[in-house]
Design a protein around this motif. Structure first.
Motif, PDB file in Angstrom:
ATOM      1  N   LEU A 180      -0.056  64.329  -0.241  1.00 27.79           N
ATOM      2  CA  LEU A 180      -1.342  63.667  -0.002  1.00 27.79           C
ATOM      3  C   LEU A 180      -2.068  63.411  -1.323  1.00 27.79           C
ATOM      4  CD1 LEU A 180      -3.222  62.916   2.473  1.00 27.79           C
ATOM      5  CD2 LEU A 180      -4.422  65.038   1.967  1.00 27.79           C
ATOM      6  N   GLY A 181      -2.151  64.455  -2.154  1.00 33.20           N
ATOM      7  CA  GLY A 181      -2.819  64.303  -3.447  1.00 33.20           C
ATOM      8  C   GLY A 181      -2.145  63.249  -4.300  1.00 33.20           C
ATOM      9  N   ALA A 182      -0.810  63.299  -4.341  1.00 33.28           N
ATOM     10  CA  ALA A 182      -0.068  62.342  -5.161  1.00 33.28           C
ATOM     11  C   ALA A 182      -0.278  60.915  -4.652  1.00 33.28           C
ATOM     12  CB  ALA A 182       1.414  62.694  -5.160  1.00 33.28           C
ATOM     13  N   ALA A 183      -0.292  60.742  -3.327  1.00 38.26           N
ATOM     14  CA  ALA A 183      -0.463  59.399  -2.767  1.00 38.26           C
ATOM     15  C   ALA A 183      -1.857  58.856  -3.083  1.00 38.26           C
ATOM     16  CB  ALA A 183      -0.212  59.415  -1.262  1.00 38.26           C
ATOM     17  N   LEU A 184      -2.856  59.750  -3.126  1.00 42.05           N
ATOM     18  CA  LEU A 184      -4.212  59.307  -3.491  1.00 42.05           C
ATOM     19  C   LEU A 184      -4.241  58.812  -4.937  1.00 42.05           C
ATOM     20  CD1 LEU A 184      -6.478  61.985  -1.764  1.00 42.05           C
ATOM     21  CD2 LEU A 184      -6.417  59.525  -1.308  1.00 42.05           C
ATOM     22  N   PHE A 218      -4.300  54.349  -9.076  1.00 41.41           N
ATOM     23  CA  PHE A 218      -3.656  53.753 -10.237  1.00 41.41           C
ATOM     24  C   PHE A 218      -2.729  52.593  -9.859  1.00 41.41           C
ATOM     25  CE2 PHE A 218      -5.201  57.587 -12.206  1.00 41.41           C
ATOM     26  CZ  PHE A 218      -5.581  57.136 -13.462  1.00 41.41           C
ATOM     27  N   GLY A 219      -2.180  52.653  -8.648  1.00 36.27           N
ATOM     28  CA  GLY A 219      -1.359  51.534  -8.181  1.00 36.27           C
ATOM     29  C   GLY A 219      -2.190  50.273  -8.050  1.00 36.27           C
ATOM     30  N   LEU A 220      -3.415  50.437  -7.541  1.00 32.24           N
ATOM     31  CA  LEU A 220      -4.332  49.294  -7.442  1.00 32.24           C
ATOM     32  C   LEU A 220      -4.649  48.751  -8.829  1.00 32.24           C
ATOM     33  CD1 LEU A 220      -6.257  47.447  -5.868  1.00 32.24           C
ATOM     34  CD2 LEU A 220      -7.981  49.241  -5.998  1.00 32.24           C
ATOM     35  N   LEU A 221      -4.927  49.663  -9.770  1.00 30.68           N
ATOM     36  CA  LEU A 221      -5.220  49.239 -11.140  1.00 30.68           C
ATOM     37  C   LEU A 221      -4.045  48.453 -11.731  1.00 30.68           C
ATOM     38  CD1 LEU A 221      -6.905  49.465 -13.844  1.00 30.68           C
ATOM     39  CD2 LEU A 221      -5.511  51.481 -14.325  1.00 30.68           C
ATOM     40  N   VAL A 222      -2.831  48.989 -11.581  1.00 28.69           N
ATOM     41  CA  VAL A 222      -1.649  48.339 -12.155  1.00 28.69           C
ATOM     42  C   VAL A 222      -1.423  46.975 -11.503  1.00 28.69           C
ATOM     43  CG1 VAL A 222       0.872  48.482 -12.372  1.00 28.69           C
ATOM     44  CG2 VAL A 222      -0.534  50.482 -12.856  1.00 28.69           C
ATOM     45  N   ILE A 277       7.265  59.237  -8.126  1.00 29.16           N
ATOM     46  CA  ILE A 277       8.103  58.652  -7.071  1.00 29.16           C
ATOM     47  C   ILE A 277       7.347  57.618  -6.235  1.00 29.16           C
ATOM     48  CG2 ILE A 277       9.109  59.298  -4.824  1.00 29.16           C
ATOM     49  CD1 ILE A 277      10.925  59.770  -7.197  1.00 29.16           C
ATOM     50  N   GLY A 278       6.045  57.835  -6.030  1.00 33.07           N
ATOM     51  CA  GLY A 278       5.305  57.008  -5.068  1.00 33.07           C
ATOM     52  C   GLY A 278       4.657  55.762  -5.637  1.00 33.07           C
ATOM     53  N   LEU A 279       4.520  55.694  -6.975  1.00 32.45           N
ATOM     54  CA  LEU A 279       3.737  54.592  -7.560  1.00 32.45           C
ATOM     55  C   LEU A 279       4.193  53.193  -7.133  1.00 32.45           C
ATOM     56  CD1 LEU A 279       1.397  53.938  -9.561  1.00 32.45           C
ATOM     57  CD2 LEU A 279       3.198  53.458 -11.217  1.00 32.45           C
ATOM     58  N   PRO A 280       5.504  52.879  -7.195  1.00 31.52           N
ATOM     59  CA  PRO A 280       5.901  51.493  -6.877  1.00 31.52           C
ATOM     60  C   PRO A 280       5.542  51.073  -5.452  1.00 31.52           C
ATOM     61  CG  PRO A 280       7.825  52.822  -7.499  1.00 31.52           C
ATOM     62  CD  PRO A 280       6.637  53.699  -7.622  1.00 31.52           C
ATOM     63  N   PHE A 281       5.464  52.020  -4.523  1.00 24.20           N
ATOM     64  CA  PHE A 281       5.137  51.648  -3.145  1.00 24.20           C
ATOM     65  C   PHE A 281       3.765  50.992  -3.082  1.00 24.20           C
ATOM     66  CE2 PHE A 281       8.172  55.118  -2.578  1.00 24.20           C
ATOM     67  CZ  PHE A 281       9.046  54.534  -1.688  1.00 24.20           C
ATOM     68  N   VAL A 282       2.789  51.579  -3.792  1.00 23.83           N
ATOM     69  CA  VAL A 282       1.436  51.020  -3.764  1.00 23.83           C
ATOM     70  C   VAL A 282       1.398  49.686  -4.515  1.00 23.83           C
ATOM     71  CG1 VAL A 282      -0.958  51.387  -4.409  1.00 23.83           C
ATOM     72  CG2 VAL A 282       0.398  53.300  -3.568  1.00 23.83           C
ATOM     73  N   VAL A 283       1.964  49.659  -5.719  1.00 20.83           N
ATOM     74  CA  VAL A 283       1.904  48.429  -6.525  1.00 20.83           C
ATOM     75  C   VAL A 283       2.552  47.274  -5.764  1.00 20.83           C
ATOM     76  CG1 VAL A 283       2.574  47.331  -8.684  1.00 20.83           C
ATOM     77  CG2 VAL A 283       1.948  49.738  -8.671  1.00 20.83           C
ATOM     78  N   ARG A 284       3.734  47.519  -5.198  1.00 19.20           N
ATOM     79  CA  ARG A 284       4.477  46.422  -4.575  1.00 19.20           C
ATOM     80  C   ARG A 284       3.912  45.994  -3.232  1.00 19.20           C
ATOM     81  NH1 ARG A 284       5.919  44.810  -9.163  1.00 19.20           N
ATOM     82  NH2 ARG A 284       7.806  45.676 -10.059  1.00 19.20           N
TER      83      ARG A 284
END
Lengths: 305, 282
Positions: B73-77, B82-86, B155-162
């Motif tokens: 949960l913390g990591a996904a937040l 940061f995914g939105l920023l990227v 591990i989770g960053l690309p999910f948000v960015v993409r």
């Protein structure tokens, strides 16, 4: 890092060139870019650099020795063999599933698409466990297999089954949106002109989806060669027999042979970089063919890595 | 039944291969994916109610679920922010190396998790490049829950960015134009016009990163230290049970993990449906 103003680029998306009142002040823009790059640098680039510096820490000779020792080579062979079976199997399935889902309507279609994605929401460890529970000595089919002298778990077939499970959706996920967007007009035209089913598929469908297919294959392959959790459960860690490259990395690491572990890991990191390179060039071709459209289609394919 | 058949077969099937492609799809799906699920549920069922509950609710297992879900949960937040920023920077701004950065975002998809795991451990251990920086402040990252979260952020960053990127690209310039005309400041426009439009995509990305984080094994197992009750995540516990041939116990914990994940994903789906309806209404 030089920050080039929007005008210096031929902006592909309309969002690139904006009047001043629709974008942020220059300073804010610079700060946001710097923050994003810093974050990505620390989170993504540093680990990549660490792999190679640790691998080469004791010189090229030690590096070469680590990746050419007998167990490393047998791990490479095993990984290549697993991928050589798992990738075509899932490609064939992806083509069949995309054809069924995008060329016909039938009840339960949405449920089918959801089920295709299911392996993405399962922990790889649970995936491996399920294979063991199905084909292991005490599994559902265990006694039946034992009677016939067939071993699946702790052997090569188990590795393939676990890998097929975790890479299951990649090709289908890539092809379904692409074939949906293409529509059926060309195929129906070919049919009217007297072409048979196989010929339509080879001459019309396949050329149209080749980049999406290639992309799906590359992602399937990357995951197949790098899979760790699922394969770890079914492998039994038999040295020189059921150790794939990632499992070999783990063994070296746990024996405190860090340089060797990173040397072997660097092979997988190179594979990842090649994968990203192919991905980038495929995406560019996609963009050129369709004039900027299918960025979303491509992006849709990655959910779930 | 007749009505149903009529509805199904009324649609003209011009192209050939319906039976073959659908038949093969269903057969292969059942063999590779559905059958293993049956095995998992049957194995947990062999335990019977009482022993199932004992295996699932033992304190060590509960601690493991808690750690897995909270760190995911913390990591996904973090990934959502940061995914939105990227995604924003990649879509809205032009800078040197943008295409390389864009390609690099997918690294966590392409890099085998075991490689990510040992690399992150080397970086964040006390003598690592980043661990060293935090040591003077008494902050340990590797072998603590913080280290687990770092691996899950990776591990989770690309999910948000993409998921955010295509929506941001498709966003109409007109709505921002309207907001600006009405006198909104840039920040106000972002908060009240752009962010609500991105919310469904952001939620999807968050959910995907979270779901992946809950089940993640390879990148976490090296950095977490795997101390029961402290840094042992649920997938590691399942692995331990499997290695000790306690397959029924492993199946029970696995079943619970799957059920909780599905419930959370359904909840997020509902939430997302509400968010997109609200956006549609304006």
């Amino acid at each position: 890092m030089t920050i080039i103003e929007p005008a210096a680029f031929e902006g592909r998306s309309p969002a690139a060139d904006r009047p001043p009142h629709l974008t942020e002040p220059r300073l804010v823009r610079g700060m946001l870019i710097a923050l994003a790059l810093l974050f990505l640098g620390v989170l993504l680039v540093l680990p990549l650099i660490v792999v190679f510096t640790e691998a080469l820490q004791k010189g090229v000779k030690v590096y070469a020795a680590a990746i050419t020792e007998r167990e490393a080579l047998s791990a490479v062979r095993l990984t290549l063999a697993v991928a050589a079976i798992a990738v075509p199997l899932n490609a064939l399935f992806g083509l069949a599933a995309a054809w069924a889902v995008t060329r016909f309507t039938f009840p339960g279609k949405n449920a089918l698409v959801t089920l295709i994605d299911l392996p993405f929401s399962v922990s790889p460890v649970i995936a491996g466990l399920m294979i063991v529970l199905l084909y292991g000595a005490h599994g559902l089919f265990g006694p039946w297999l034992a009677e016939r002298g067939l071993q699946i778990v702790f052997a090569f077939p188990g590795l393939v089954l676990a890998t097929v499970f975790v890479t299951f959706p990649f090709v289908a996920r890539e092809l379904i949106p692409t074939m949906q967007a293409l529509g059926t007009a060309q195929e129906e035209a070919a049919l009217t002109l007297g072409a048979g089913g196989l010929r339509i598929f080879w001459r019309v469908t396949l050329p149209n989806v080749r980049w999406a297919l290639l992309y799906g294959l590359v992602m399937t392959n990357a995951r197949a060669m790098g899979e760790f959790g699922a394969v770890s459960v079914v492998s039994g860690h038999i040295r020189g027999q059921t150790n794939t490259i990632p499992l070999h990395v783990e063994i070296l690491y746990n024996e405190y042979r860090f340089t060797a572990a990173f040397a072997v890991a660097s092979l997988l990191a190179l594979l990842a970089l090649v994968t990203l390179g192919i991905r980038q060039s495929v995406e560019r071709r996609h963009l050129r063919r369709a004039g900027g459209g299918p960025a979303g289609v491509l992006a849709g394919g990655e959910e779930g890595g | 039944m007749t009505v149903f058949r009529a509805a199904v077969f009324r649609t003209r099937r011009v192209l050939p291969g319906f039976g073959l492609s659908l038949g093969y799809t269903v057969f292969y799906l059942s063999l590779i994916v559905l059958l293993p699920f049956v095995a998992l549920f049957l194995k947990s069922a062999t335990l019977g109610g009482e022993r199932f509950w004992a295996a699932v609710a033992e304190p060590r297992a509960v601690a493991a679920y808690k750690l897995s879900f909270l760190s995911a949960l913390g990591a996904a937040l973090v990934d959502a922010v940061f995914g939105l920023l990227v995604a924003w920077v990649l879509v809205r701004y032009r800078f040197w190396g943008r295409e390389i950065v864009n390609a690099l975002v997918d690294l966590p998809f392409a890099l085998p998790t075991a490689v990510a795991g040992i690399a992150l451990t080397a970086l964040y251990a006390e003598n690592g490049w980043i661990g060293k920086l935090f040591k003077p402040f008494g902050v340990k990252i590797a072998y603590t829950p913080l280290g687990i979260a770092v691996a899950l952020v990776f591990i989770g960053l690309p999910f948000v960015v993409r998921t955010v990127q295509p929506v941001l690209e498709a966003l109409e310039q007109e709505i921002e134009e309207a907001a600006a005309t009405l006198g909104a400041y840039r920040w106000e426009t972002f908060r009240r016009v752009i962010l609500p439009a991105l919310k469904p995509a952001l939620l999807t990305g968050f959910a995907l990163a979270f779901a992946r984080g809950v089940g993640e094994y390879g990148s976490v197992v090296f950095i977490s230290g795997n101390l029961p009750f402290k840094t042992e995540i649920a997938p590691v516990l399942i692995m331990m049970k499997a290695e000790q041939y306690d397959y029924a116990g492993a199946a029970a914990v696995g079943t619970v993990m799957l059920l909780i994940s599905f419930v959370i994903l359904i909840l997020i789906n509902l939430l997302q449906g509400r968010a997109s309806r609200r956006t549609a209404q304006g």
